[in-house]
Design a protein around this motif. Structure first.
Motif, PDB file in Angstrom:
ATOM      1  N   SER A 160       0.838  -1.206   0.000  1.00 27.00           N
ATOM      2  CA  SER A 160       0.000   0.000   0.000  1.00 27.00           C
ATOM      3  C   SER A 160       0.863   1.241   0.000  1.00 27.00           C
ATOM      4  O   SER A 160       1.604   1.502   0.949  1.00 27.00           O
ATOM      5  CB  SER A 160      -0.897  -0.002   1.245  1.00 27.00           C
ATOM      6  OG  SER A 160      -1.490   1.269   1.415  1.00 27.00           O
ATOM      7  N   MET A 161       0.759   2.013  -1.068  1.00 26.72           N
ATOM      8  CA  MET A 161       1.483   3.279  -1.109  1.00 26.72           C
ATOM      9  C   MET A 161       0.995   4.188   0.018  1.00 26.72           C
ATOM     10  O   MET A 161       1.780   4.877   0.653  1.00 26.72           O
ATOM     11  CB  MET A 161       1.277   3.940  -2.475  1.00 26.72           C
ATOM     12  CG  MET A 161       2.011   5.246  -2.683  1.00 26.72           C
ATOM     13  SD  MET A 161       1.045   6.684  -2.145  1.00 26.72           S
ATOM     14  CE  MET A 161      -0.070   6.893  -3.532  1.00 26.72           C
ATOM     15  N   ARG A 162      -0.322   4.200   0.257  1.00 27.77           N
ATOM     16  CA  ARG A 162      -0.883   5.088   1.298  1.00 27.77           C
ATOM     17  C   ARG A 162      -0.292   4.811   2.665  1.00 27.77           C
ATOM     18  O   ARG A 162      -0.057   5.731   3.446  1.00 27.77           O
ATOM     19  CB  ARG A 162      -2.407   4.921   1.374  1.00 27.77           C
ATOM     20  CG  ARG A 162      -3.123   5.438   0.152  1.00 27.77           C
ATOM     21  CD  ARG A 162      -4.614   5.637   0.407  1.00 27.77           C
ATOM     22  NE  ARG A 162      -5.141   6.493  -0.635  1.00 27.77           N
ATOM     23  CZ  ARG A 162      -5.132   7.819  -0.593  1.00 27.77           C
ATOM     24  NH1 ARG A 162      -4.688   8.449   0.465  1.00 27.77           N
ATOM     25  NH2 ARG A 162      -5.585   8.523  -1.602  1.00 27.77           N
ATOM     26  N   SER A 164       2.609   3.048   3.197  1.00 21.04           N
ATOM     27  CA  SER A 164       4.081   3.036   3.188  1.00 21.04           C
ATOM     28  C   SER A 164       4.667   4.439   3.246  1.00 21.04           C
ATOM     29  O   SER A 164       5.852   4.604   3.522  1.00 21.04           O
ATOM     30  CB  SER A 164       4.610   2.322   1.933  1.00 21.04           C
ATOM     31  OG  SER A 164       4.434   0.927   2.048  1.00 21.04           O
ATOM     32  N   THR A 165       3.844   5.435   2.954  1.00 15.15           N
ATOM     33  CA  THR A 165       4.351   6.807   2.878  1.00 15.15           C
ATOM     34  C   THR A 165       4.241   7.508   4.224  1.00 15.15           C
ATOM     35  O   THR A 165       3.180   8.016   4.579  1.00 15.15           O
ATOM     36  CB  THR A 165       3.585   7.596   1.797  1.00 15.15           C
ATOM     37  OG1 THR A 165       3.636   6.856   0.570  1.00 15.15           O
ATOM     38  CG2 THR A 165       4.195   8.962   1.585  1.00 15.15           C
TER      39      THR A 165
ATOM     40  N   ASP B 159      -3.951   1.632  -5.100  1.00 13.87           N
ATOM     41  CA  ASP B 159      -3.010   1.897  -4.014  1.00 13.87           C
ATOM     42  C   ASP B 159      -1.980   0.776  -3.944  1.00 13.87           C
ATOM     43  O   ASP B 159      -2.253  -0.289  -3.396  1.00 13.87           O
ATOM     44  CB  ASP B 159      -3.810   1.976  -2.705  1.00 13.87           C
ATOM     45  CG  ASP B 159      -2.912   2.153  -1.488  1.00 13.87           C
ATOM     46  OD1 ASP B 159      -1.817   2.729  -1.639  1.00 13.87           O
ATOM     47  OD2 ASP B 159      -3.311   1.708  -0.391  1.00 13.87           O
ATOM     48  N   SER B 160      -0.789   1.016  -4.485  1.00 18.61           N
ATOM     49  CA  SER B 160       0.247  -0.020  -4.472  1.00 18.61           C
ATOM     50  C   SER B 160       1.627   0.614  -4.346  1.00 18.61           C
ATOM     51  O   SER B 160       2.066   1.351  -5.231  1.00 18.61           O
ATOM     52  CB  SER B 160       0.188  -0.836  -5.773  1.00 18.61           C
ATOM     53  OG  SER B 160       1.355  -1.623  -5.908  1.00 18.61           O
ATOM     54  N   MET B 161       2.296   0.316  -3.260  1.00 19.85           N
ATOM     55  CA  MET B 161       3.659   0.803  -3.104  1.00 19.85           C
ATOM     56  C   MET B 161       4.548   0.223  -4.200  1.00 19.85           C
ATOM     57  O   MET B 161       5.402   0.909  -4.749  1.00 19.85           O
ATOM     58  CB  MET B 161       4.183   0.411  -1.712  1.00 19.85           C
ATOM     59  CG  MET B 161       5.573   0.898  -1.388  1.00 19.85           C
ATOM     60  SD  MET B 161       6.882  -0.240  -1.909  1.00 19.85           S
ATOM     61  CE  MET B 161       6.818  -1.452  -0.595  1.00 19.85           C
ATOM     62  N   SER B 164       3.896   2.194  -7.330  1.00 16.39           N
ATOM     63  CA  SER B 164       4.138   3.640  -7.230  1.00 16.39           C
ATOM     64  C   SER B 164       5.619   3.976  -7.173  1.00 16.39           C
ATOM     65  O   SER B 164       6.002   5.126  -7.369  1.00 16.39           O
ATOM     66  CB  SER B 164       3.445   4.213  -5.975  1.00 16.39           C
ATOM     67  OG  SER B 164       2.054   4.301  -6.184  1.00 16.39           O
TER      68      SER B 164
END
Lengths: 212, 212
Positions: A160-162, A164-165, B159-161, B164
């Motif tokens: 999850s980018m959300r 991980s950020t 939503d994917s790290m 992204s």
């Protein structure tokens, strides 16, 4: 399923790597609004939250335990006291949404983990918290995988980018300004921050000056 | 569902922002192994791929179209020719997995989009490619959402790290070394790169020297 979230929080002089762009008072306010975004998302999943704060802090949306020891000691004091699955989530994840957290909570493994960019750990969810202990700082993502293995716990790594950020450095503000949906993003726009394209690249400006 | 992927690729002097840590020859090799990771993941989803390359390039796992014009012109030349859903995916996404791409391909919207860190666009999937056109560079993520809206296309933001995280700068190598599962990660370790914890923070080293 009933479960509980632990959110470590430092109210005083937090986020020092943002000192170049925010005063101490601003950093304290900004850390509070990021925390609110995290608590709101946690509560929307139906989960209750306890803050582990390093000093006295008032919060109506979560329980508060003031713990003077370090981050790991505070978490490892709390974990064995749980009689239900527990999530440990950092307070500097203002891109968090309830939907992203649901991906973590719906794991069919013994635990789920979300790495932070740069080797840290942003979210841990463990069904039997008494079997786990935390070791934050440094390359904690790898360390937490090792701890899980030693404890015989199966692990899902959630993509999850959300989640991980995490927001540590001025350059992290770009993601928040683009993808944030909560109070922290609003706070930045309300305090003179804006996005601008300069020479084909996206920049963060404050009151007309380029920050990143 | 049958669909096709477009992968823009620059074989000569790519990834110039990595010049401080890799020679031109190394950058060309590194760009090729990253591309291989992307093609492999794409192929594992059951999808065929066409490279849009700026110069002659041999590749056995994908079709190759050499296009001398700019990135947007090349993509927008290709899109209307599709008679099936199309994915546009960047070649510098070595954290890609087939599983992460499946999240994109399984959208029930007209299209799905994955932002890159910093406001770019890393993956676009559009079921009716003739209705869409690309405008990369700058804040392309916002621009692509606008284009979708103007075209009346519903959009899912995925939503994917893993998807992204594009590799542009030396600091991006950390994520690849931690989370990569393919050839690009192997290439770095085979060329003297390693991870090290220094003063509680994770660093990329090469042949004993700190890079990031």
């Amino acid at each position: 399923m009933y479960f509980h979230a632990l959110i470590p929080f430092k109210p005083k002089n937090p986020k020092t790597r943002l000192s170049a762009v925010l005063s101490q008072e601003e950093r304290e306010e900004f850390a509070r609004v990021m925390l609110c975004d995290v608590i709101n998302a946690v509560n929307r999943t139906g989960c209750t939250a306890t803050l582990l704060t390093t000093s006295k802090y008032e919060c109506h949306e979560a329980l508060v335990a003031v713990r003077k020891e370090g981050l790991n000691e505070a978490i490892n004091w709390a974990l064995p006291q749980f009689h239900c699955p527990a999530m440990i989530i950092m307070s500097d994840l203002p891109l968090v949404t309830a939907g992203a957290l649901q991906k973590v909570l719906s794991t069919d493994k013994d635990m789920a983990i979300v790495p932070g960019l740069g080797g840290g750990t942003n979210v841990i969810f463990v069904k039997k918290p008494e079997k786990f202990h935390a070791e934050y700082y440094g390359f904690s993502f790898r360390r937490h995988l090792e701890i899980a293995k030693e404890a015989g716990l199966s692990v899902e790594i959630v993509d999850s980018m959300r989640l991980s950020t995490d927001v540590d450095e001025p350059s992290d503000l770009v993601e928040l300004m683009i993808h944030g949906r909560g109070l922290a993003r609003e706070w930045l726009y309300g305090h003179g921050f804006e996005l601008n394209v300069e020479n084909g690249r996206l920049k963060v400006m404050r009151n007309g000056e380029t920050i990143v």
